[in-house]
Design a protein around this motif. Structure first.
Motif, PDB file in Angstrom:
ATOM      1  N   SER A 100      83.726 -56.625  83.768  1.00  0.00           N
ATOM      2  CA  SER A 100      82.320 -56.856  83.422  1.00  0.00           C
ATOM      3  C   SER A 100      81.624 -55.557  83.028  1.00  0.00           C
ATOM      4  CB  SER A 100      81.584 -57.504  84.599  1.00  0.00           C
ATOM      5  OG  SER A 100      82.104 -58.789  84.875  1.00  0.00           O
ATOM      6  N   GLN A 101      81.915 -54.467  83.723  1.00  0.00           N
ATOM      7  CA  GLN A 101      81.288 -53.190  83.375  1.00  0.00           C
ATOM      8  C   GLN A 101      81.765 -52.689  82.026  1.00  0.00           C
ATOM      9  OE1 GLN A 101      81.845 -50.513  86.697  1.00  0.00           O
ATOM     10  NE2 GLN A 101      80.364 -51.592  87.980  1.00  0.00           N
ATOM     11  N   GLY A 102      83.047 -52.948  81.706  1.00  0.00           N
ATOM     12  CA  GLY A 102      83.546 -52.582  80.382  1.00  0.00           C
ATOM     13  C   GLY A 102      82.822 -53.334  79.282  1.00  0.00           C
ATOM     14  N   TYR A 125      78.461 -53.649  74.999  1.00  0.00           N
ATOM     15  CA  TYR A 125      77.215 -54.165  74.433  1.00  0.00           C
ATOM     16  C   TYR A 125      76.178 -53.055  74.281  1.00  0.00           C
ATOM     17  CZ  TYR A 125      78.840 -58.946  74.852  1.00  0.00           C
ATOM     18  OH  TYR A 125      79.542 -60.108  74.701  1.00  0.00           O
ATOM     19  N   LEU A 126      76.153 -52.144  75.242  1.00  0.00           N
ATOM     20  CA  LEU A 126      75.197 -51.041  75.160  1.00  0.00           C
ATOM     21  C   LEU A 126      75.527 -50.129  73.981  1.00  0.00           C
ATOM     22  CD1 LEU A 126      72.749 -49.950  76.694  1.00  0.00           C
ATOM     23  CD2 LEU A 126      74.313 -48.493  78.001  1.00  0.00           C
ATOM     24  N   ALA A 134      76.205 -59.411  81.340  1.00  0.00           N
ATOM     25  CA  ALA A 134      77.582 -59.167  81.759  1.00  0.00           C
ATOM     26  C   ALA A 134      77.639 -58.680  83.197  1.00  0.00           C
ATOM     27  CB  ALA A 134      78.240 -58.150  80.828  1.00  0.00           C
ATOM     28  N   LEU A 135      76.713 -57.786  83.569  1.00  0.00           N
ATOM     29  CA  LEU A 135      76.676 -57.293  84.948  1.00  0.00           C
ATOM     30  C   LEU A 135      76.261 -58.397  85.919  1.00  0.00           C
ATOM     31  CD1 LEU A 135      75.002 -53.801  84.362  1.00  0.00           C
ATOM     32  CD2 LEU A 135      77.437 -54.312  84.657  1.00  0.00           C
ATOM     33  N   VAL A 136      75.276 -59.205  85.510  1.00  0.00           N
ATOM     34  CA  VAL A 136      74.793 -60.293  86.371  1.00  0.00           C
ATOM     35  C   VAL A 136      75.903 -61.302  86.633  1.00  0.00           C
ATOM     36  CG1 VAL A 136      73.252 -62.285  86.463  1.00  0.00           C
ATOM     37  CG2 VAL A 136      72.356 -60.056  85.782  1.00  0.00           C
ATOM     38  N   ALA A 159      72.718 -64.566  74.760  1.00  0.00           N
ATOM     39  CA  ALA A 159      73.002 -63.219  75.252  1.00  0.00           C
ATOM     40  C   ALA A 159      73.259 -63.187  76.749  1.00  0.00           C
ATOM     41  CB  ALA A 159      71.838 -62.297  74.905  1.00  0.00           C
ATOM     42  N   VAL A 160      72.559 -64.037  77.494  1.00  0.00           N
ATOM     43  CA  VAL A 160      72.712 -64.043  78.946  1.00  0.00           C
ATOM     44  C   VAL A 160      74.140 -64.398  79.357  1.00  0.00           C
ATOM     45  CG1 VAL A 160      71.968 -65.157  81.086  1.00  0.00           C
ATOM     46  CG2 VAL A 160      70.279 -64.549  79.335  1.00  0.00           C
TER      47      VAL A 160
END
Length: 445
Positions: A159-161, A166-167, A304-306, A352-353
């Protein structure tokens, strides 16, 4: 006395994240925003009075050319990627192969700067090469996940990847938005030239930031030795046959793979063709489309983090199911109710969510269903339907558009993939799949 190298390191995980940061520029700037509308406009310039072009003598509606090229790029991947995955599992060159394909893709993307006039075939060939290379590099990138994170941490790491990807993609898109809206005209650069500069910038970004994972990731020795008298290519073909023959021996993994192929084809079709839909149905300009995708990138970073935390709460599979229900609802809404540009923005925010979560969690869940020592090989099968490389969805979308002339019917046709993928995913016995692959079952999946 030298200290032993730890099996998992935070430094290596962060370096791995940055390949998502690097290649996401291709997904956002090229696939999602600029190339679809721009290549369609170039193709229309080359079309005859009836609106058709004739690559290799075949009649193709100008509007359908880009979806068909996306589909063809994946048809080639169906052949090449599993063989490359098998080669990676028998060699210690996973990192080098990732780098080679990354830079081939980046150079092809930079070559899109020369796409102008009626050179639609040049655009098709360069995109074909770039997308094929993108998919190949992602096979080796994904295959590193079991190397850098234990099973209980893979949801978080995956998820962090995705979030960092996205960032990164969003940051380059923001720079391109500023360029298109505020700098291009004062500099005397027309809209088409500005689009070509943005396309080339994605290749440059991809090339520069790929350096970070290449310096951070460690080489691993293969768990399987190359048989005597064999070469990597020959063993790649043989191992592909072996994998396909023995894949039914992992029935739950196979069922998940089929489910993923279906629902991810739907996701990738929406990503690749949303800009074309917005421009042709709602009359949205390039600047508005860039704003939408930019918004999606930053909301998806949080999403993604959520969803990584949602997976800890309800389980990985249930979190994916929730996301697919939302995807299905979105396609139906786009067909029957979407009317204005403002509604397009709101719909994109909902997408996006769930965008990053559905993909990141699918990757981490699949990583637990793979037999040890065959990571790249199995991820090559997985990558055939990974982001930006789906073929069934764009093919159905293109055919529906060509025969009906309706973009709304074309987008509704994609709902089939979400519905079928959701049904099959619910049928997967995840603990059994993990046990069949020879791994212990985590407490929460």
């Amino acid at each position: 006395m030298d200290q032993p190298t730890p099996a998992y390191s935070r430094r290596e995980q962060i370096g791995w994240y940055f390949y998502d940061w690097a290649n996401s520029a291709f997904s956002t700037t090229v696939v999602t925003v600029f190339l679809g509308p721009y290549l369609t406009a170039v193709t229309k310039q080359a079309a005859d009075a009836a609106g058709y072009v004739y690559p290799l003598g075949l009649p193709v509606l100008a509007d359908s050319f880009f979806p068909y090229v996306v589909s063809l790029s994946v048809a080639l991947q169906v052949f090449f990627l599993p063989i490359l995955g098998a080669i990676a599992d028998y060699s210690h060159r996973k990192k080098q192969l990732m780098g080679i394909f990354a830079y081939v893709g980046a150079l092809a993307t930079m070559g899109l700067y020369f796409l102008n006039g009626d050179r639609y075939l040049l655009g098709g060939v360069l995109f074909l090469l770039a997308n094929l290379s993108f998919g190949a590099s992602i096979v080796f990138y994904n295959a590193y996940l079991p190397d850098i994170a234990p099973p209980e941490e893979r949801d978080r790491v995956s998820s962090q990847g995705w979030a960092l990807g996205y960032l990164g993609g969003g940051l380059l898109l923001a720079l391109n938005l500023v360029f298109v809206q505020f700098l291009a005209e004062p500099l005397g650069i027309d809209t088409g030239h500005a689009a070509r500069i943005c396309l080339a910038s994605a290749g440059l970004w991809w090339a520069i930031f790929t350096v970070i994972p290449l310096l951070s990731l460690r080489r691993r020795q293969p768990l399987r030795a190359l048989p005597p008298g064999e070469h990597y290519w020959s063993v790649g073909f043989k191992q592909l046959r072996h994998t396909l023959r023995h894949l039914p021996g992992y029935p739950q993994t196979l069922l998940f793979l089929v489910a993923y192929l279906l629902y991810n084809d739907g996701i990738q079709t929406v990503i690749a063709l949303a800009a074309q839909f917005g421009s042709q149905v709602l009359g949205m300009g390039t600047a508005s489309l860039v704003q939408v995708i930019l918004m999606v990138q930053f909301i998806a970073f949080v999403g993604a983090l959520v969803f990584g935390y949602v997976a800890r709460w309800v389980g990985t599979r249930r979190a994916i199911v929730i996301s697919l229900v939302i995807w299905l609802a979105v396609t139906v809404y786009a067909y029957g109710m979407l009317q204005t540009e403002r509604e397009f923005f709101l719909m994109a925010a909902v997408i996006a969510v769930v965008l990053g979560g559905s993909q990141a969690l699918s990757r981490s869940l699949f990583s637990q269903m793979i037999p040890t020592g065959q990571e790249a090989e199995y991820f090559s099968l997985y990558e055939v339907s990974e982001r930006g490389t789906s073929w069934l969805g764009p093919l159905l979308y293109g055919l529906t558009l060509q025969f009906s002339g309706s973009y709304r019917l074309a987008i509704l046709s994609i709902a089939v993939f979400f519905a079928l993928g959701l049904i099959l995913l619910v049928m997967v016995d995840v603990p059994r799949a993990i046990r069949e692959a020879g791994h212990p079952v985590p407490e929460r999946i």
